[in-house]
Design a protein around this motif. Sequence first.
Motif, PDB file in Angstrom:
ATOM      1  N   PRO A 159       0.792  -1.235   0.000  1.00  9.49           N
ATOM      2  CA  PRO A 159       0.000   0.000   0.000  1.00  9.49           C
ATOM      3  C   PRO A 159       0.821   1.281   0.000  1.00  9.49           C
ATOM      4  O   PRO A 159       0.252   2.379   0.013  1.00  9.49           O
ATOM      5  CB  PRO A 159      -0.804  -0.118   1.301  1.00  9.49           C
ATOM      6  N   GLY A 160       2.162   1.184   0.030  1.00  6.35           N
ATOM      7  CA  GLY A 160       2.996   2.370   0.016  1.00  6.35           C
ATOM      8  C   GLY A 160       3.674   2.610   1.348  1.00  6.35           C
ATOM      9  O   GLY A 160       3.377   1.993   2.368  1.00  6.35           O
ATOM     10  N   LEU A 161       4.616   3.551   1.329  1.00 12.20           N
ATOM     11  CA  LEU A 161       5.502   3.784   2.460  1.00 12.20           C
ATOM     12  C   LEU A 161       4.757   4.101   3.747  1.00 12.20           C
ATOM     13  O   LEU A 161       5.140   3.640   4.827  1.00 12.20           O
ATOM     14  CB  LEU A 161       6.464   4.928   2.113  1.00 12.20           C
ATOM     15  N   GLU A 162       3.674   4.848   3.661  1.00 11.82           N
ATOM     16  CA  GLU A 162       2.965   5.260   4.873  1.00 11.82           C
ATOM     17  C   GLU A 162       2.280   4.092   5.566  1.00 11.82           C
ATOM     18  O   GLU A 162       1.928   4.184   6.746  1.00 11.82           O
ATOM     19  CB  GLU A 162       1.930   6.343   4.533  1.00 11.82           C
ATOM     20  N   ARG A 163       2.078   2.997   4.850  1.00  9.47           N
ATOM     21  CA  ARG A 163       1.375   1.845   5.444  1.00  9.47           C
ATOM     22  C   ARG A 163       2.218   0.564   5.358  1.00  9.47           C
ATOM     23  O   ARG A 163       1.686  -0.543   5.443  1.00  9.47           O
ATOM     24  CB  ARG A 163       0.039   1.628   4.742  1.00  9.47           C
ATOM     25  N   GLU A 164       3.547   0.741   5.230  1.00  8.59           N
ATOM     26  CA  GLU A 164       4.360  -0.456   4.995  1.00  8.59           C
ATOM     27  C   GLU A 164       4.408  -1.380   6.211  1.00  8.59           C
ATOM     28  O   GLU A 164       4.670  -2.575   6.073  1.00  8.59           O
ATOM     29  CB  GLU A 164       5.780  -0.073   4.565  1.00  8.59           C
ATOM     30  N   ASP A 165       4.112  -0.880   7.412  1.00  6.75           N
ATOM     31  CA  ASP A 165       4.125  -1.758   8.579  1.00  6.75           C
ATOM     32  C   ASP A 165       3.105  -2.893   8.454  1.00  6.75           C
ATOM     33  O   ASP A 165       3.260  -3.954   9.072  1.00  6.75           O
ATOM     34  CB  ASP A 165       3.832  -0.957   9.853  1.00  6.75           C
ATOM     35  N   GLU A 166       2.071  -2.656   7.656  1.00  5.84           N
ATOM     36  CA  GLU A 166       1.057  -3.696   7.477  1.00  5.84           C
ATOM     37  C   GLU A 166       1.632  -4.947   6.816  1.00  5.84           C
ATOM     38  O   GLU A 166       1.071  -6.051   6.938  1.00  5.84           O
ATOM     39  CB  GLU A 166      -0.093  -3.162   6.621  1.00  5.84           C
ATOM     40  N   MET A 167       2.764  -4.785   6.136  1.00  4.18           N
ATOM     41  CA  MET A 167       3.334  -5.908   5.405  1.00  4.18           C
ATOM     42  C   MET A 167       3.911  -6.979   6.345  1.00  4.18           C
ATOM     43  O   MET A 167       4.019  -8.144   5.960  1.00  4.18           O
ATOM     44  CB  MET A 167       4.421  -5.419   4.442  1.00  4.18           C
ATOM     45  N   VAL A 168       4.278  -6.575   7.551  1.00  2.64           N
ATOM     46  CA  VAL A 168       4.839  -7.562   8.489  1.00  2.64           C
ATOM     47  C   VAL A 168       3.795  -8.619   8.826  1.00  2.64           C
ATOM     48  O   VAL A 168       4.084  -9.821   8.862  1.00  2.64           O
ATOM     49  CB  VAL A 168       5.353  -6.867   9.764  1.00  2.64           C
ATOM     50  N   ALA A 169       2.570  -8.176   9.071  1.00  2.00           N
ATOM     51  CA  ALA A 169       1.496  -9.149   9.340  1.00  2.00           C
ATOM     52  C   ALA A 169       1.242 -10.027   8.126  1.00  2.00           C
ATOM     53  O   ALA A 169       0.894 -11.205   8.257  1.00  2.00           O
ATOM     54  CB  ALA A 169       0.225  -8.413   9.748  1.00  2.00           C
ATOM     55  N   ALA A 170       1.454  -9.467   6.924  1.00  2.00           N
ATOM     56  CA  ALA A 170       1.223 -10.242   5.708  1.00  2.00           C
ATOM     57  C   ALA A 170       2.227 -11.387   5.568  1.00  2.00           C
ATOM     58  O   ALA A 170       1.923 -12.417   4.947  1.00  2.00           O
ATOM     59  CB  ALA A 170       1.289  -9.331   4.483  1.00  2.00           C
ATOM     60  N   PHE A 171       3.424 -11.214   6.152  1.00  2.00           N
ATOM     61  CA  PHE A 171       4.416 -12.292   6.082  1.00  2.00           C
ATOM     62  C   PHE A 171       3.879 -13.578   6.709  1.00  2.00           C
ATOM     63  O   PHE A 171       4.225 -14.679   6.278  1.00  2.00           O
ATOM     64  CB  PHE A 171       5.722 -11.888   6.785  1.00  2.00           C
ATOM     65  N   ASP A 172       3.066 -13.444   7.728  1.00  2.00           N
ATOM     66  CA  ASP A 172       2.516 -14.638   8.382  1.00  2.00           C
ATOM     67  C   ASP A 172       1.677 -15.479   7.420  1.00  2.00           C
ATOM     68  O   ASP A 172       1.550 -16.692   7.596  1.00  2.00           O
ATOM     69  CB  ASP A 172       1.669 -14.237   9.592  1.00  2.00           C
ATOM     70  N   HIS A 173       1.094 -14.828   6.413  1.00  2.00           N
ATOM     71  CA  HIS A 173       0.278 -15.540   5.436  1.00  2.00           C
ATOM     72  C   HIS A 173       1.125 -16.177   4.327  1.00  2.00           C
ATOM     73  O   HIS A 173       0.589 -16.823   3.431  1.00  2.00           O
ATOM     74  CB  HIS A 173      -0.757 -14.594   4.823  1.00  2.00           C
ATOM     75  N   CYS A 174       2.448 -15.959   4.426  1.00  3.53           N
ATOM     76  CA  CYS A 174       3.356 -16.530   3.436  1.00  3.53           C
ATOM     77  C   CYS A 174       4.164 -17.693   4.006  1.00  3.53           C
ATOM     78  O   CYS A 174       4.995 -18.272   3.305  1.00  3.53           O
ATOM     79  CB  CYS A 174       4.329 -15.460   2.935  1.00  3.53           C
ATOM     80  N   LEU A 175       3.931 -18.021   5.250  1.00  2.00           N
ATOM     81  CA  LEU A 175       4.717 -19.064   5.904  1.00  2.00           C
ATOM     82  C   LEU A 175       4.439 -20.431   5.287  1.00  2.00           C
ATOM     83  O   LEU A 175       3.323 -20.719   4.851  1.00  2.00           O
ATOM     84  CB  LEU A 175       4.414 -19.096   7.394  1.00  2.00           C
ATOM     85  N   PHE A 176       5.460 -21.264   5.294  1.00  2.00           N
ATOM     86  CA  PHE A 176       5.361 -22.618   4.762  1.00  2.00           C
ATOM     87  C   PHE A 176       5.489 -23.599   5.919  1.00  2.00           C
ATOM     88  O   PHE A 176       6.452 -23.562   6.678  1.00  2.00           O
ATOM     89  CB  PHE A 176       6.475 -22.864   3.739  1.00  2.00           C
ATOM     90  N   GLY A 177       4.524 -24.485   6.059  1.00  2.00           N
ATOM     91  CA  GLY A 177       4.578 -25.463   7.127  1.00  2.00           C
ATOM     92  C   GLY A 177       4.241 -24.844   8.470  1.00  2.00           C
ATOM     93  O   GLY A 177       3.679 -23.757   8.557  1.00  2.00           O
ATOM     94  N   LYS A 178       4.581 -25.541   9.527  1.00  2.00           N
ATOM     95  CA  LYS A 178       4.294 -25.051  10.862  1.00  2.00           C
ATOM     96  C   LYS A 178       5.578 -25.036  11.676  1.00  2.00           C
ATOM     97  O   LYS A 178       6.557 -25.691  11.358  1.00  2.00           O
ATOM     98  CB  LYS A 178       3.245 -25.919  11.546  1.00  2.00           C
ATOM     99  N   GLY A 179       5.551 -24.269  12.759  1.00  2.00           N
ATOM    100  CA  GLY A 179       6.752 -24.124  13.558  1.00  2.00           C
ATOM    101  C   GLY A 179       7.665 -23.074  12.959  1.00  2.00           C
ATOM    102  O   GLY A 179       7.295 -22.322  12.052  1.00  2.00           O
TER     103      GLY A 179
END
Length: 680
Positions: free
Chosen positions: A83-103
């Motif tokens: 969404p751009g620089l002003e909202r880039e912190d939101e991307m950290v939560a998005a990383f959780d949706h990119c995880l592979f496997g568990k643990g």
Amino acid sequence: MSDAARTIADLLQRSNALGSDPANTNYAGGNTSAKGTDRDPVTGEDVELLWVKGSGGDLGTLQEKGLAVLRLDRVRALREVYPGLEREDEMVAAFDHCLFGKGGAAPSIDTAMHALVDAAHVDHLHPDAGIALATAADGERLTREVFGDAVVWVPWRRPGFQLGLDIAAIKEENPQAIGCILGGHGITAWGETSQQAQENSLRIIREAQAYLDAHGAAEPFGAHDAARAALPEAERRAKASALFPVIRGLASTDAPMVGHWTDSADVHEFLASEKLAALAELGTSCPDHFLRTKVKPLVLDLPADASIEDSVARLKELHEAYRADYTAYYERHAEADSPAIRGADPAIVLVPGVGMFSFGKDKQTARVAGEFYVNAIHVMRGAESVSTYAPIDEAEKFRIEYWALEEAKLQRMPAEKPLARRVAFVTGGGSGIGKATAERLVAEGAHVVIADLNLENAQKVAEELGGPDRAAAIRADVSDEQAVIDAVHEAVLFFGGLDLIVNNAGLSLSKPLLETTAKDWDLQHDVMARGSFLVSRETARVMLDQDMGGDIIYISSKNSVFAGPNNIAYSATKADQAHQVRLLAAELGGHQIRVNGINPDGVVRGSGIFAGGWGASRAKVYGVEEENLGEFYAQRTLLKREVLPENVANAVFALTAGDLSHTTGLHIPVDAGVAAAFLR
């Protein structure tokens, strides 16, 4: 070995090699990654993955469980929804949706850098030499001069998704480059193999250091001020132990802190330099540095030979000014949604002639804060040697220090244990009740100094309890006044002060009146009555200097109130200890120092006293076999239970953990019920 397993093994080997050398990166600083493929257990097809050091890990000790594992296609797809620089912190939560496997570990803020850069292996490090160039006023020019077009300058940008995009673009636009210098921050390097990435990282560090060595000014910190030079060692240690409790108390105004003292040549060079005040005021630059050290230190502006009294008075003035300055810094930059101020006390205090005092929630945190400030000194020396040190400005520092993501990380930390941030001093801690008490205190979060006449026993216990970041060993003869003074001074230098004292050291000779010699009497009174008095007096000095309150616990005995046979010297000295509890509770209460006692019955198992002949003597008195003495004691109690060392340790914990905060002058029986010893 599968391709994925080999990729992980190579990544861990590289990470550990880079992270184990402080010239490459600081503790828990930087991150490494590798890209590869593994079988998706759902589809049975190979999928591209990123293995990257997770949030909070340390490269030097990184294991597979410390890696975050993400699907590359999903991370790369985030570019389309960014969404751009002003909202880039939101991307950290998005990383959780990119995880592979568990643990695995939680993805860090630097994940985007590793995923988006088009290279199979990426390193991000914080080497002192690299940060020296990164914080030089003309760092961009110096980067070109040192590396040509092999390393590209990247202007300061807070870590995040945009920085990952920027570095990915730089890599694409500069195919000849092996890495980059991140302005104000550190370095990033890459390679198509793990070995190539490691070699490129080391090349950047090596060439940066070689340039500084070849072109740096001889005295980057300016002229040496002899008035602020390191004091002779004995004088330096004495002054450090005298000032440390005062400084710890000041640094604990908002929350109790544990301390660490650094007495290295690098620190003393900086403290005696012409530029000390100016450079210290500029503060540190690398985010990993100032998150540990705060934006700047408190500097005592007195010569090395200033008196203790003058130093203490000035430290208190400077601390008040520091708190006002830090509060103003917070108020200048805080916004409506900023986290609340986390405390206005310094994490680093610099005292010319003496050294550096660093503080944290525990010894490791305090030690690492000091190590980070030494890194910062190296950075300032390097930058000043070839240019002018120019860290990122305070607004950027505030954005990171009070970053919502940083706050969220802090909120995820587990709750502290009941005795966290407290420092205990346990006499006779090498065996029996003292050892059990030390074990319980450490288990509940305390740091412990184990003082024992038998240093080998004390050292063994300290090692079992976690070593120097949690427990320290000191040889102490509590009957010797100077030995007690010296032991308390040494204890202060370990952790910064003392909060919880356990007077446990003891011995006993079981004899009837007519066989008790004056030497027998003096020995027992010297160790227990005199020893407890000396330890209480010297540790109370420390607690009064800290002005943080505290606890003093006496391990007395049911014999302090029970008249048993053939025990005149031991029981009389225990009665002396019991009354010391009452006297000191009355005297020290106004300083919020609570004094309480514990009256155990005979503790046979694990006891140094009983093993040293006391058990045989008491068994003879009672007409039982020595191996049955514990059971004999148990059967004469109301509960028919043997008293064990851990039972006494439990009482120490109960008295000091907070639930009995309004209790002082109390004696707690731990005797399984001996009616003749009931307190009246």
